[in-house]
Design a protein around this motif. Sequence first.
Motif, PDB file in Angstrom:
ATOM      1  N   ALA A  47      37.529  13.287  18.226  1.00  0.00           N
ATOM      2  CA  ALA A  47      36.179  13.433  17.666  1.00  0.00           C
ATOM      3  C   ALA A  47      35.160  13.732  18.759  1.00  0.00           C
ATOM      4  CB  ALA A  47      35.794  12.151  16.921  1.00  0.00           C
ATOM      5  N   PHE A  48      35.368  13.170  19.961  1.00  0.00           N
ATOM      6  CA  PHE A  48      34.459  13.403  21.087  1.00  0.00           C
ATOM      7  C   PHE A  48      34.422  14.887  21.448  1.00  0.00           C
ATOM      8  CE2 PHE A  48      33.587  13.927  25.569  1.00  0.00           C
ATOM      9  CZ  PHE A  48      32.521  13.074  25.809  1.00  0.00           C
ATOM     10  N   LEU A  82      23.539  17.767  10.136  1.00  0.00           N
ATOM     11  CA  LEU A  82      24.723  17.764  10.991  1.00  0.00           C
ATOM     12  C   LEU A  82      25.959  17.310  10.220  1.00  0.00           C
ATOM     13  CD1 LEU A  82      23.213  16.304  14.287  1.00  0.00           C
ATOM     14  CD2 LEU A  82      23.828  18.678  13.816  1.00  0.00           C
ATOM     15  N   VAL A  83      25.791  16.309   9.373  1.00  0.00           N
ATOM     16  CA  VAL A  83      26.916  15.855   8.553  1.00  0.00           C
ATOM     17  C   VAL A  83      27.368  16.976   7.615  1.00  0.00           C
ATOM     18  CG1 VAL A  83      27.652  14.220   6.789  1.00  0.00           C
ATOM     19  CG2 VAL A  83      26.267  13.425   8.706  1.00  0.00           C
ATOM     20  N   ARG A  84      26.412  17.675   7.001  1.00  0.00           N
ATOM     21  CA  ARG A  84      26.767  18.792   6.123  1.00  0.00           C
ATOM     22  C   ARG A  84      27.514  19.888   6.890  1.00  0.00           C
ATOM     23  NH1 ARG A  84      21.540  17.865   3.910  1.00  0.00           N
ATOM     24  NH2 ARG A  84      20.686  19.551   5.237  1.00  0.00           N
ATOM     25  N   LEU A  85      27.106  20.134   8.135  1.00  0.00           N
ATOM     26  CA  LEU A  85      27.785  21.138   8.955  1.00  0.00           C
ATOM     27  C   LEU A  85      29.232  20.743   9.199  1.00  0.00           C
ATOM     28  CD1 LEU A  85      27.685  23.690  10.750  1.00  0.00           C
ATOM     29  CD2 LEU A  85      26.929  22.210  12.632  1.00  0.00           C
ATOM     30  N   HIS A  90      32.511  13.183  12.821  1.00  0.00           N
ATOM     31  CA  HIS A  90      33.912  13.591  12.917  1.00  0.00           C
ATOM     32  C   HIS A  90      34.840  12.386  12.812  1.00  0.00           C
ATOM     33  CE1 HIS A  90      33.880  17.889  13.699  1.00  0.00           C
ATOM     34  NE2 HIS A  90      32.833  17.731  14.485  1.00  0.00           N
ATOM     35  N   TYR A  91      34.489  11.309  13.496  1.00  0.00           N
ATOM     36  CA  TYR A  91      35.372  10.137  13.517  1.00  0.00           C
ATOM     37  C   TYR A  91      35.431   9.468  12.144  1.00  0.00           C
ATOM     38  CZ  TYR A  91      37.381   5.643  14.878  1.00  0.00           C
ATOM     39  OH  TYR A  91      38.188   4.526  14.973  1.00  0.00           O
ATOM     40  N   LEU A  92      34.266   9.213  11.546  1.00  0.00           N
ATOM     41  CA  LEU A  92      34.237   8.436  10.308  1.00  0.00           C
ATOM     42  C   LEU A  92      34.682   9.246   9.096  1.00  0.00           C
ATOM     43  CD1 LEU A  92      31.005   6.332  10.868  1.00  0.00           C
ATOM     44  CD2 LEU A  92      33.338   5.466  10.583  1.00  0.00           C
ATOM     45  N   LEU A  93      34.382  10.529   9.069  1.00  0.00           N
ATOM     46  CA  LEU A  93      34.866  11.335   7.952  1.00  0.00           C
ATOM     47  C   LEU A  93      36.383  11.492   8.014  1.00  0.00           C
ATOM     48  CD1 LEU A  93      32.072  14.062   7.703  1.00  0.00           C
ATOM     49  CD2 LEU A  93      32.466  12.098   6.194  1.00  0.00           C
TER      50      LEU A  93
END
Length: 278
Positions: free
Chosen positions: A7-8, A108-111, A253-256
């Motif tokens: 995710a990083f 950013l989440v939507r992206l 990225h990590y949580l999704l």
Amino acid sequence: MQKTIDAFWRAAAYCLHPRVIWLSLLPLVAAAVLSVGLAHFYWEPAVTGVRQILDGWAISQTLLSWLDTVGAAGFRAVIAPLIVVVLAVPLLVVLSLLLVATLMMPALVRLVVQRRFAGLEVRHEAPWWTSLGWSLGATLIAVLVMMVSLPLWLIPPFGLILPPIIWGWLTYRVMAFDALAGHATAQERTTLLQDHRLPLLVMGVISGYLGAAPSALWAVLGAFSVVVAPLLIVASVWVYTLVFAFSSLWFSHYLLTALRDLRAVEPGPELVVLERVA
């Protein structure tokens, strides 16, 4: 650990996306207008107030007298502005985080969802006031801890450890909630925050240390930072904004991914029926 690193690097790559760069300018403009406005109306009163407080403290007068004896009399004129700047920078950190959470985080989440999790089901979408209340509550706790621990910041070990931990905890609480607010149910969000608490806190602390870069710049410039304070404040806000934008992408990225994996191991309909019959 592998998912955290994956995710990083994904978040770092996304920071080069034109949309992310453009979004990073929105909080910068808002913070710049606010900073310049506050500096125009309150800079002189704030500096004057700090000087009056220093004049009333015997210990500060002793310190200033000692500086005069060692040939550092010029420092007397800049100590009050430096104190104002030092107190303003943590507030700018909180302001940047709230601006990112409000103006950038949803986009950013939507992206991330569009490019990587297009098939992820939206089971619940938290209202905006829920996210705002969560962010304000976490911010209030962080500010209170900051104010209580502020005297310890003068001690070198604590000064290097406490601020990143405070900002890291705040980043973790705000970013983790907002990353899941558009897809996860309340139960899923609670489960993920509990199961991944340690990695999320580590990610927040790393983000906190990354956000310490502007503070290091202030320290390097020293007294000269007072001369370029307005420009340096705006530059600091932009660096903070980029750091928090990266943190938003990292947490998203990590949580999704964690949410997708959590749903992948959910019991199927047949198993649910058998459990109910049993």
